[in-house]
Design a protein around this motif. Structure first.
Motif, PDB file in Angstrom:
ATOM      1  N   ALA A  46     -41.500 -71.541 -12.820  1.00  0.00           N
ATOM      2  CA  ALA A  46     -42.092 -70.945 -11.616  1.00  0.00           C
ATOM      3  C   ALA A  46     -43.056 -69.802 -11.940  1.00  0.00           C
ATOM      4  O   ALA A  46     -43.792 -69.356 -11.077  1.00  0.00           O
ATOM      5  N   THR A  47     -43.068 -69.341 -13.172  1.00  0.00           N
ATOM      6  CA  THR A  47     -43.906 -68.201 -13.554  1.00  0.00           C
ATOM      7  C   THR A  47     -45.360 -68.614 -13.689  1.00  0.00           C
ATOM      8  O   THR A  47     -45.682 -69.608 -14.331  1.00  0.00           O
ATOM      9  N   ASP A  48     -46.244 -67.812 -13.084  1.00  0.00           N
ATOM     10  CA  ASP A  48     -47.683 -68.017 -13.217  1.00  0.00           C
ATOM     11  C   ASP A  48     -48.291 -67.111 -14.270  1.00  0.00           C
ATOM     12  O   ASP A  48     -49.234 -67.488 -14.969  1.00  0.00           O
ATOM     13  N   VAL A  49     -47.793 -65.876 -14.367  1.00  0.00           N
ATOM     14  CA  VAL A  49     -48.361 -64.870 -15.265  1.00  0.00           C
ATOM     15  C   VAL A  49     -47.237 -64.188 -16.029  1.00  0.00           C
ATOM     16  O   VAL A  49     -46.320 -63.630 -15.423  1.00  0.00           O
ATOM     17  N   GLY A  50     -47.316 -64.239 -17.340  1.00  0.00           N
ATOM     18  CA  GLY A  50     -46.328 -63.575 -18.179  1.00  0.00           C
ATOM     19  C   GLY A  50     -46.795 -62.180 -18.555  1.00  0.00           C
ATOM     20  O   GLY A  50     -47.795 -61.679 -18.039  1.00  0.00           O
ATOM     21  N   PRO A  51     -46.093 -61.536 -19.489  1.00  0.00           N
ATOM     22  CA  PRO A  51     -46.485 -60.191 -19.908  1.00  0.00           C
ATOM     23  C   PRO A  51     -47.738 -60.241 -20.783  1.00  0.00           C
ATOM     24  O   PRO A  51     -48.093 -61.297 -21.309  1.00  0.00           O
ATOM     25  N   VAL A  52     -48.399 -59.102 -20.934  1.00  0.00           N
ATOM     26  CA  VAL A  52     -49.496 -59.015 -21.895  1.00  0.00           C
ATOM     27  C   VAL A  52     -48.884 -58.813 -23.276  1.00  0.00           C
ATOM     28  O   VAL A  52     -47.674 -58.636 -23.411  1.00  0.00           O
ATOM     29  N   ILE A  53     -49.706 -58.832 -24.301  1.00  0.00           N
ATOM     30  CA  ILE A  53     -49.219 -58.928 -25.675  1.00  0.00           C
ATOM     31  C   ILE A  53     -48.325 -57.772 -26.117  1.00  0.00           C
ATOM     32  O   ILE A  53     -47.354 -57.976 -26.826  1.00  0.00           O
ATOM     33  N   ASP A  54     -48.651 -56.534 -25.713  1.00  0.00           N
ATOM     34  CA  ASP A  54     -47.817 -55.403 -26.126  1.00  0.00           C
ATOM     35  C   ASP A  54     -48.067 -54.201 -25.206  1.00  0.00           C
ATOM     36  O   ASP A  54     -48.920 -54.246 -24.317  1.00  0.00           O
ATOM     37  N   ALA A  55     -47.324 -53.124 -25.458  1.00  0.00           N
ATOM     38  CA  ALA A  55     -47.417 -51.933 -24.603  1.00  0.00           C
ATOM     39  C   ALA A  55     -48.808 -51.296 -24.685  1.00  0.00           C
ATOM     40  O   ALA A  55     -49.317 -50.788 -23.683  1.00  0.00           O
ATOM     41  N   ALA A  56     -49.426 -51.326 -25.849  1.00  0.00           N
ATOM     42  CA  ALA A  56     -50.763 -50.739 -25.982  1.00  0.00           C
ATOM     43  C   ALA A  56     -51.771 -51.492 -25.119  1.00  0.00           C
ATOM     44  O   ALA A  56     -52.611 -50.878 -24.448  1.00  0.00           O
ATOM     45  N   ALA A  57     -51.680 -52.818 -25.098  1.00  0.00           N
ATOM     46  CA  ALA A  57     -52.572 -53.627 -24.256  1.00  0.00           C
ATOM     47  C   ALA A  57     -52.304 -53.335 -22.784  1.00  0.00           C
ATOM     48  O   ALA A  57     -53.234 -53.192 -21.988  1.00  0.00           O
ATOM     49  N   ARG A  58     -51.039 -53.225 -22.412  1.00  0.00           N
ATOM     50  CA  ARG A  58     -50.691 -52.902 -21.024  1.00  0.00           C
ATOM     51  C   ARG A  58     -51.247 -51.545 -20.632  1.00  0.00           C
ATOM     52  O   ARG A  58     -51.815 -51.369 -19.553  1.00  0.00           O
ATOM     53  N   ASP A  59     -51.120 -50.565 -21.516  1.00  0.00           N
ATOM     54  CA  ASP A  59     -51.603 -49.222 -21.203  1.00  0.00           C
ATOM     55  C   ASP A  59     -53.116 -49.205 -21.032  1.00  0.00           C
ATOM     56  O   ASP A  59     -53.637 -48.508 -20.157  1.00  0.00           O
ATOM     57  N   ARG A  60     -53.848 -49.981 -21.856  1.00  0.00           N
ATOM     58  CA  ARG A  60     -55.303 -50.079 -21.683  1.00  0.00           C
ATOM     59  C   ARG A  60     -55.630 -50.698 -20.329  1.00  0.00           C
ATOM     60  O   ARG A  60     -56.540 -50.253 -19.632  1.00  0.00           O
ATOM     61  N   LEU A  61     -54.874 -51.742 -19.955  1.00  0.00           N
ATOM     62  CA  LEU A  61     -55.102 -52.385 -18.663  1.00  0.00           C
ATOM     63  C   LEU A  61     -54.759 -51.457 -17.499  1.00  0.00           C
ATOM     64  O   LEU A  61     -55.464 -51.433 -16.488  1.00  0.00           O
ATOM     65  N   PRO A  90     -67.322 -53.421 -17.068  1.00  0.00           N
ATOM     66  CA  PRO A  90     -66.798 -52.778 -18.279  1.00  0.00           C
ATOM     67  C   PRO A  90     -67.767 -52.913 -19.447  1.00  0.00           C
ATOM     68  O   PRO A  90     -68.492 -53.901 -19.555  1.00  0.00           O
ATOM     69  N   ARG A  91     -67.775 -51.936 -20.317  1.00  0.00           N
ATOM     70  CA  ARG A  91     -68.611 -51.940 -21.520  1.00  0.00           C
ATOM     71  C   ARG A  91     -67.804 -52.371 -22.739  1.00  0.00           C
ATOM     72  O   ARG A  91     -68.291 -52.346 -23.850  1.00  0.00           O
ATOM     73  N   GLU A  92     -66.561 -52.720 -22.504  1.00  0.00           N
ATOM     74  CA  GLU A  92     -65.711 -53.275 -23.555  1.00  0.00           C
ATOM     75  C   GLU A  92     -64.895 -54.395 -22.946  1.00  0.00           C
ATOM     76  O   GLU A  92     -64.785 -54.511 -21.728  1.00  0.00           O
ATOM     77  N   GLU A  93     -64.332 -55.216 -23.793  1.00  0.00           N
ATOM     78  CA  GLU A  93     -63.582 -56.363 -23.296  1.00  0.00           C
ATOM     79  C   GLU A  93     -62.307 -55.911 -22.596  1.00  0.00           C
ATOM     80  O   GLU A  93     -61.581 -55.061 -23.103  1.00  0.00           O
ATOM     81  N   VAL A  94     -62.077 -56.467 -21.421  1.00  0.00           N
ATOM     82  CA  VAL A  94     -60.843 -56.223 -20.674  1.00  0.00           C
ATOM     83  C   VAL A  94     -60.058 -57.521 -20.770  1.00  0.00           C
ATOM     84  O   VAL A  94     -60.347 -58.484 -20.081  1.00  0.00           O
TER      85      VAL A  94
END
Length: 191
Positions: free
Chosen positions: A13-28, A72-76
């Motif tokens: 039932a899941t459409d979206v899982g977690p992002v790769i790690d805490a650092a990626a989440r914090d950037r997002l 954005p000027r960098e990849e999101v």
């Protein structure tokens, strides 16, 4: 977006899982706040994020209409949709502007005009062009995936040249006469 299920990717039932790690989440999370400010007075939406998620780097998908200047000027790299509107007469300038960003993973083109889709695909500096379909979910082992510029270079994962990316080609030549060999004998001539 309200129907998206953010959760354990092991559940069907899941459409979206977690992002790769805490650092990626914090950037997002930081980008989400920048995006929210940039979209002030425009359309903004965020998918619901359950409170009972297991440990992981969770980020609720967001979508926002923003002005060109806020791109954005960098990849999101995460579940973020940037919507930027433009006049049809400005399409060539839009492509130039996108190409100048320095990132090019994926673009989605929605049009009924095959010629327009083909022309845009030829001009856009991206690794993946999806026409009239969703822009996620390349099928592993059957659809090559990868970008250009800051979004990746070299062979696309799953593409015909991918295996060569892990190989190292080397040529060694030896002057046999310099080490005491008879070059004409080795070449098949009389010694």
């Amino acid at each position: 977006m309200d129907e998206l299920v953010v959760g354990d990717p092991a559940r069907l039932a899941t459409d979206v899982g977690p992002v790769i790690d805490a650092a990626a989440r914090d950037r997002l999370l930081a980008w989400r706040e920048t995006l929210r400010a940039a979209s002030a007075g425009r359309w903004w939406h965020e998918a619901p994020l359950a409170v009972d998620l297991p440990a992981g780097a969770w980020f609720a998908p967001v979508a926002a209409e923003i002005p060109w200047e806020a791109l954005p000027r960098e990849e999101v790299f995460g579940p973020v949709l940037h919507v930027v509107t433009y006049e049809a007469k400005d399409l060539d300038a839009v492509v130039d502007r996108l190409n100048a960003l320095g990132y090019g993973l994926t673009v989605g083109i929605h049009t009924r005009l095959t010629g327009r889709a083909d022309a845009l695909a030829m001009r856009l500096r991206v690794g993946n062009v999806y026409v009239n379909r969703n822009i996620i979910g390349a099928v592993v082992a059957s659809q090559p995936f990868g970008g250009v510029d800051g979004s990746g270079t070299g062979p696309k994962a799953g593409g015909p040249d991918y295996l060569r990316r892990f190989a190292w080609e080397q040529t060694v030549t030896v002057n046999t006469a310099a080490i005491g060999g008879n070059a004409s004998l080795l070449a098949g001539g009389a010694g």
